[in-house]
Motif scaffolding. Structure first.
Motif, PDB file in Angstrom:
ATOM      1  N   GLU A  80       0.831  -1.200   0.000  1.00  0.00           N
ATOM      2  CA  GLU A  80       0.000   0.000   0.000  1.00  0.00           C
ATOM      3  C   GLU A  80       0.875   1.263   0.000  1.00  0.00           C
ATOM      4  O   GLU A  80       0.567   2.236  -0.702  1.00  0.00           O
ATOM      5  CB  GLU A  80      -0.924   0.014   1.216  1.00  0.00           C
ATOM      6  N   TRP A 124      -2.219  -4.222  -7.851  1.00  0.00           N
ATOM      7  CA  TRP A 124      -3.526  -4.453  -7.211  1.00  0.00           C
ATOM      8  C   TRP A 124      -3.862  -3.288  -6.279  1.00  0.00           C
ATOM      9  O   TRP A 124      -5.012  -2.840  -6.213  1.00  0.00           O
ATOM     10  CB  TRP A 124      -3.513  -5.751  -6.421  1.00  0.00           C
ATOM     11  N   GLN A 125      -2.857  -2.803  -5.540  1.00  0.00           N
ATOM     12  CA  GLN A 125      -3.088  -1.702  -4.607  1.00  0.00           C
ATOM     13  C   GLN A 125      -3.350  -0.384  -5.336  1.00  0.00           C
ATOM     14  O   GLN A 125      -4.125   0.453  -4.854  1.00  0.00           O
ATOM     15  CB  GLN A 125      -1.899  -1.550  -3.656  1.00  0.00           C
ATOM     16  N   TRP A 172      -4.964  -0.173  -8.110  1.00  0.00           N
ATOM     17  CA  TRP A 172      -6.368  -0.247  -8.506  1.00  0.00           C
ATOM     18  C   TRP A 172      -7.280   0.005  -7.303  1.00  0.00           C
ATOM     19  O   TRP A 172      -8.281   0.719  -7.405  1.00  0.00           O
ATOM     20  CB  TRP A 172      -6.688  -1.616  -9.113  1.00  0.00           C
ATOM     21  N   LYS A 173      -6.924  -0.536  -6.154  1.00  0.00           N
ATOM     22  CA  LYS A 173      -7.768  -0.393  -4.971  1.00  0.00           C
ATOM     23  C   LYS A 173      -7.754   1.027  -4.418  1.00  0.00           C
ATOM     24  O   LYS A 173      -8.790   1.569  -4.027  1.00  0.00           O
ATOM     25  CB  LYS A 173      -7.292  -1.373  -3.886  1.00  0.00           C
ATOM     26  N   ARG A 174      -6.571   1.652  -4.397  1.00  0.00           N
ATOM     27  CA  ARG A 174      -6.399   2.912  -3.694  1.00  0.00           C
ATOM     28  C   ARG A 174      -6.396   4.139  -4.618  1.00  0.00           C
ATOM     29  O   ARG A 174      -6.717   5.245  -4.179  1.00  0.00           O
ATOM     30  CB  ARG A 174      -5.083   2.881  -2.903  1.00  0.00           C
ATOM     31  N   ARG A 187      -7.549   4.163  -8.215  1.00  0.00           N
ATOM     32  CA  ARG A 187      -8.035   3.639  -9.497  1.00  0.00           C
ATOM     33  C   ARG A 187      -8.285   4.718 -10.528  1.00  0.00           C
ATOM     34  O   ARG A 187      -8.275   4.437 -11.731  1.00  0.00           O
ATOM     35  CB  ARG A 187      -9.268   2.779  -9.292  1.00  0.00           C
ATOM     36  N   VAL A 192      -5.978 -10.900  -2.876  1.00  0.00           N
ATOM     37  CA  VAL A 192      -6.824  -9.990  -3.657  1.00  0.00           C
ATOM     38  C   VAL A 192      -7.755 -10.741  -4.614  1.00  0.00           C
ATOM     39  O   VAL A 192      -8.394 -10.113  -5.467  1.00  0.00           O
ATOM     40  CB  VAL A 192      -5.963  -8.978  -4.447  1.00  0.00           C
ATOM     41  N   TRP A 199     -11.078  -9.382  -5.209  1.00  0.00           N
ATOM     42  CA  TRP A 199     -11.163  -8.105  -5.909  1.00  0.00           C
ATOM     43  C   TRP A 199     -11.309  -8.286  -7.415  1.00  0.00           C
ATOM     44  O   TRP A 199     -11.807  -7.389  -8.112  1.00  0.00           O
ATOM     45  CB  TRP A 199      -9.895  -7.267  -5.682  1.00  0.00           C
ATOM     46  N   GLU A 225     -14.189  -7.324  -9.748  1.00  0.00           N
ATOM     47  CA  GLU A 225     -14.571  -5.916  -9.707  1.00  0.00           C
ATOM     48  C   GLU A 225     -13.695  -5.035 -10.590  1.00  0.00           C
ATOM     49  O   GLU A 225     -14.011  -3.858 -10.814  1.00  0.00           O
ATOM     50  CB  GLU A 225     -14.486  -5.400  -8.267  1.00  0.00           C
TER      51      GLU A 225
END
Length: 276
Positions: free
Chosen positions: A76, A108-109, A111-113, A115, A203, A206, A209
């Motif tokens: 992160e 992945w992070q 995209w999550k944090r 995007r 993940v 995730w 999504e």
């Protein structure tokens, strides 16, 4: 197209100094290196990619010419670093994120944090599953050993896993370049990243999504993130494309740079975000 000249940047963000190399113009393509490496792992693909894109290749926190050492560096934090780095470079438009292995974990992070930053996602030789308890403990042990002994024994332990058998047998120059890159990394960065990877989340939930165009690339001889595993998580991402790179293991940009660059450029052209 007329390519802009290569530029090396040293950016201070808070108390941390980051190195980043840029080259080319067009849709920004952010190349995020794996562990325990630096931006030079992209050297063989960067000239091809920068014919069509503004390529941005940073050294992550503590690696290469970047500093900012911590005891633990979560994925992160590395994603947040990249977001701040893009701000510092003045990159306002969405980027194509392209990460290998640990760089994929950061993807992945992102995209999550962050995007809104992503126009597309390219994941190379990486995993969606978290470490098992045994794997996480092994990373902790490796982190302590690296801090105690430095990087001198790391290439011998890692190269047989990182490189495919074809490369090990026929391309000694790749083994030499990869070994030299590992040896010049700071043990503090390697240990912090090991601890960060050990605590990364699973993940897999995730994946359904993810709504940005996604390409998953895997070396046909990858023993760390095998093709069957990567194909499986690619199938869980809506509309994702999976491509296997022949004659390569975990380090496809170094082992088969032509095929890797070709797959990336074709994907960008097909989804309509290549600019020439």
């Amino acid at each position: 197209m007329e390519r802009t000249s290569r530029m090396d940047h040293t950016l201070r963000i808070g108390e941390t100094q980051f190195f980043v190399r840029t080259e080319g113009k067009g849709m920004p393509l952010l190349l995020v290196h794996g562990f325990p490496l630096d931006h030079h792992m992209w050297d063989d693909v960067l000239p091809m990619l920068s014919e069509h894109h503004e390529v941005i290749a940073p050294d992550l926190r503590g690696f290469g010419c970047s500093d900012g050492f911590r005891e633990v560096v979560p994925m992160e934090m590395l994603a947040d670093d990249l977001d701040a780095l893009l701000d510092a470079l003045g990159v306002a438009r969405p980027v194509i994120f392209c990460g290998l292995s640990m760089g994929g974990y950061i993807g992945w992070q992102m995209w999550k944090r962050h995007r809104d930053r992503l126009g597309a996602l390219i994941q190379l030789d990486t995993r969606a599953a978290a470490d098992t308890e045994i794997q996480a403990r092994a990373r902790g042990v490796n982190a302590m050993q690296t801090l105690a002994a430095g990087m001198k024994d790391v290439p011998k332990a890692m190269l047989p896993k990182l490189l495919g058998e074809s490369t090990l047998q026929t391309k000694p120059e790749v083994s030499e370049a990869l070994s030299a890159m590992i040896l010049r990394q700071d043990p503090r960065a390697a240990a912090a990243a090991q601890r960060g990877m050990a605590q990364r989340p699973d993940v897999q939930s995730w994946l359904p999504e993810i709504s940005v165009p996604t390409l998953v690339l895997c070396g046909s001889e990858d023993a760390i993130s095998p093709p069957d595993e990567m194909r499986s998580f690619a199938e869980a991402i809506p509309g994702a494309e999976f491509v296997e790179i022949e004659g390569a293991g975990h380090m496809i940009p170094m082992e088969n740079p032509a095929a890797t660059a070709e797959a990336i450029l074709l994907f960008c052209k097909q989804i309509g975000i290549e600019e020439v």
